[in-house]
Design a protein around this motif. Structure first.
Motif, short mmCIF file in Angstrom:
data_model
loop_
_atom_site.label_atom_id
_atom_site.label_comp_id
_atom_site.label_asym_id
_atom_site.label_seq_id
_atom_site.Cartn_x
_atom_site.Cartn_y
_atom_site.Cartn_z
N GLN A 232 0.83 -1.10 -0.02
CA GLN A 232 0.03 -0.06 0.04
C GLN A 232 0.93 1.22 0.17
OE1 GLN A 232 -3.30 0.51 2.25
NE2 GLN A 232 -3.53 -1.49 2.86
N VAL A 233 0.45 2.10 -0.66
CA VAL A 233 0.83 3.57 -0.44
C VAL A 233 0.01 4.51 0.33
CG1 VAL A 233 1.73 5.48 -1.96
CG2 VAL A 233 1.87 3.58 -3.07
N ARG A 234 0.68 4.92 1.49
CA ARG A 234 0.04 5.88 2.36
C ARG A 234 0.56 7.13 2.09
NH1 ARG A 234 0.52 0.78 4.72
NH2 ARG A 234 -1.36 -0.09 5.58
N LYS A 235 -0.59 8.20 2.41
CA LYS A 235 -0.10 9.82 2.44
C LYS A 235 -0.37 10.42 3.73
CE LYS A 235 -1.93 12.49 -0.77
NZ LYS A 235 -2.32 12.76 -2.05
N MET A 236 0.35 11.09 4.16
CA MET A 236 0.07 11.97 5.54
C MET A 236 0.40 13.25 5.06
SD MET A 236 -1.14 11.06 8.61
CE MET A 236 -1.33 12.19 9.93
N ARG A 237 -0.58 14.20 5.53
CA ARG A 237 -0.36 15.63 5.38
C ARG A 237 0.10 16.00 6.91
NH1 ARG A 237 0.83 15.84 1.04
NH2 ARG A 237 -0.70 15.78 -0.61
N PRO A 238 1.13 17.03 6.98
CA PRO A 238 1.25 17.46 8.21
C PRO A 238 0.41 18.27 9.02
CG PRO A 238 2.64 18.33 6.88
CD PRO A 238 1.64 17.49 6.19
N PRO A 239 0.46 18.38 10.51
CA PRO A 239 -0.45 19.40 10.78
C PRO A 239 0.17 20.85 10.61
CG PRO A 239 0.98 18.35 12.67
CD PRO A 239 1.25 17.63 11.43
N THR A 275 4.76 11.10 11.77
CA THR A 275 4.53 12.55 11.24
C THR A 275 4.35 13.56 12.26
OG1 THR A 275 3.17 11.52 9.26
CG2 THR A 275 2.66 14.06 9.87
N ALA A 276 3.60 13.10 13.45
CA ALA A 276 3.44 14.09 14.61
C ALA A 276 4.78 14.44 15.25
CB ALA A 276 2.41 13.46 15.50
N ALA A 277 5.52 13.25 15.20
CA ALA A 277 6.90 13.63 15.86
C ALA A 277 7.78 14.63 15.09
CB ALA A 277 7.48 12.44 15.96
N GLY A 278 7.97 14.30 13.86
CA GLY A 278 8.51 15.26 12.81
C GLY A 278 7.96 16.64 12.87
N SER A 279 6.87 16.84 12.76
CA SER A 279 6.14 18.21 12.81
C SER A 279 6.47 18.90 14.20
CB SER A 279 4.66 18.15 12.47
OG SER A 279 4.55 17.67 10.97
N ALA A 280 6.00 18.16 15.33
CA ALA A 280 6.33 18.73 16.45
C ALA A 280 7.66 19.25 16.73
CB ALA A 280 5.94 17.57 17.61
N THR A 281 8.56 18.37 16.33
CA THR A 281 9.99 19.12 16.62
C THR A 281 10.18 20.42 15.50
OG1 THR A 281 11.06 16.93 16.93
CG2 THR A 281 12.45 18.31 15.84
N ALA A 282 9.54 20.15 14.30
CA ALA A 282 9.78 21.36 13.55
C ALA A 282 9.12 22.80 14.20
CB ALA A 282 9.10 21.07 12.07
N PHE A 283 8.18 22.43 15.15
CA PHE A 283 7.46 23.51 15.66
C PHE A 283 7.89 24.08 17.11
CE2 PHE A 283 3.29 21.76 13.39
CZ PHE A 283 4.09 22.24 12.19
N VAL A 284 9.14 23.37 17.39
CA VAL A 284 9.82 23.90 18.80
C VAL A 284 11.06 24.13 18.52
CG1 VAL A 284 8.02 22.62 20.35
CG2 VAL A 284 9.94 21.47 19.65
N SER A 285 11.87 24.41 19.57
CA SER A 285 13.36 25.10 19.27
C SER A 285 14.38 23.73 19.22
CB SER A 285 13.65 25.87 20.61
OG SER A 285 13.37 25.16 21.74
N TRP A 286 14.12 22.54 19.99
CA TRP A 286 14.56 21.36 19.31
C TRP A 286 13.84 20.06 19.49
CZ3 TRP A 286 17.24 17.57 23.06
CH2 TRP A 286 18.35 16.91 22.49
N LEU A 287 14.24 18.99 19.87
CA LEU A 287 13.38 17.63 19.57
C LEU A 287 12.20 17.86 20.50
CD1 LEU A 287 16.50 15.43 19.62
CD2 LEU A 287 15.29 16.32 17.57
#
Ligand SMILES: Nc1ncnc2c1ncn2[C@@H]1O[C@H](COP(=O)(O)OP(=O)(O)O)[C@@H](O)[C@H]1O
Ligand SMILES: O=P(O)(O)OC[C@H]1O[C@](O)(COP(=O)(O)O)[C@@H](O)[C@@H]1O
Length: 306
Positions: A232-239, A275-287
């Motif tokens: 399967q190919v799954r797609k996920m948009r970030p928050p 996706t949640a982990a990737g975006s959450a990190t992008a939205f804060v100053s570090w991990l």
């Protein structure tokens, strides 16, 4: 147990600068120092999500000591090989109008040290997960990851590889459980630029045909595509959110995906947690912390085993 290997770990010196001007003296508005390197970042996020891991690799000098101490303070187990000379690198991350990075060269890793790492890896057991992540110093041959995977063949250890170019291409024949190129890295592997999702899927399928079991292609603010072993190919948009520092977003995605998959055995949930982990990190100053990641989940945290 999950093991992460970072050949060239770092201290990440993250500075915020208003109106950065090349050729001028620039003063920072804020600065922070974090333990860096892709495998280390994966270990920190796994620890934040309540999964045990051990960070392996090489450290050198006073920077290596601080990096190791900081990782332990963040709750990670570490077992780095101490190199006799040099210092672990300091990678500079400049947050100005745009994000710029200066990643160091890192210390020389001699053959004896490499053999010590291989000996440590012999101790892994069936069912263990080994994450090979990040670049290797120029002084090492480009077949290092390949050599490790060759040793891991038929051991029952699942290997995850987050690397680029030859380093990644060479391991495909050993069937890594997961690889996570971003869309640019995927194009680079084939000497092309990918513009559409159809093109990205087509080239990710090529990587599966070349041996990768699961291919997760991250696309920064456009989210991610997962080509899983079930076909399967799954797609996920970030928050949606405001990017503060996207360094480590890819590593957070790998860790979130692994945590989701290990906790539930479900690729859909693995992609969601990644996706949640990737975006959450992008939205804060570090991990990102667990609380920051949970905020962006599409289902209740308990459904991801958190
Ligand atoms: N600007 C952004 N907005 C929202 N999410 C982001 C952004 N940048 C990264 N992410 C999240 O982090 C994941 C990994 O980011 P990406 O930049 O593709 O990885 P890498 O750091 O490996 O290049 C993305 O798939 C997305 O979920
Ligand atoms: O090993 P490389 O490719 O030089 O990258 C090391 C750098 O990558 C990071 O691990 C961040 O990686 P991503 O932004 O790609 O997730 C930093 O912590 C570190 O400074």
């Amino acid at each position: 147990m999950i093991y992460t290997v970072t050949f060239n770990p770092s201290l990440d010196y993250v500075v915020q600068i208003d109106n950065m001007e090349l050729g001028q003296i620039n003063r920072t508005k804020k600065e922070n120092i974090y333990p860096g390197g892709k495998g280390n970042n994966v270990s920190v996020i796994l620890s934040n999500l309540g999964l045990e891991s051990r960070a392996l690799g090489f450290k050198a000098g006073f920077t290596g000591k601080v990096m190791d101490d900081m990782l332990r303070a963040y709750g990670c187990q570490t077992d780095f090989i101490l190199l006799p000379e040099g210092n672990s690198r300091i990678n500079v991350k400049i947050k100005a109008d745009t994000e710029s990075e200066i990643n160091g060269q890192g210390p020389v890793i001699e053959k004896e040290a490499l053999i010590r790492l291989y000996a440590k890896l012999q101790e892994l057991e069936p069912g263990d997960i080994l994450v090979l992540a990040g670049s290797i110093p120029d002084t090492l041959p480009e077949n290092v990851y390949e050599q490790i995977m060759e040793r891991m063949e038929h051991t029952g250890v699942h290997v995850v590889v987050d690397a680029t170019g030859e380093l990644l291409k060479r391991v495909l024949k050993y069937h890594p459980f997961l690889i996570k190129p971003n869309n640019h890295e995927l194009g680079d592997l084939f000497g092309t630029t990918l513009y559409t999702e159809e093109e990205i899927i087509m080239y990710a399928q090529k990587l599966q045909k070349m041996g990768a079991v699961n291919v997760l292609v991250s696309m920064a603010e456009k989210g991610a595509l997962l080509l899983a072993e079930d076909g399967q190919v799954r797609k996920m948009r970030p928050p949606k959110g405001t990017v503060v520092n996207s360094v480590g977003a890819g590593d957070s995605m790998v860790a979130g995906f692994l945590a989701g998959y290990l906790n539930t055995g479900d690729y859909e949930k693995a992609l969601e947690l990644g996706t949640a982990a990737g975006s959450a990190t992008a939205f804060v100053s570090w991990l990102a912390s667990k609380e920051e990641i949970v905020r962006y989940l599409v289902r209740p945290a308990i459904e991801y085993g958190l």
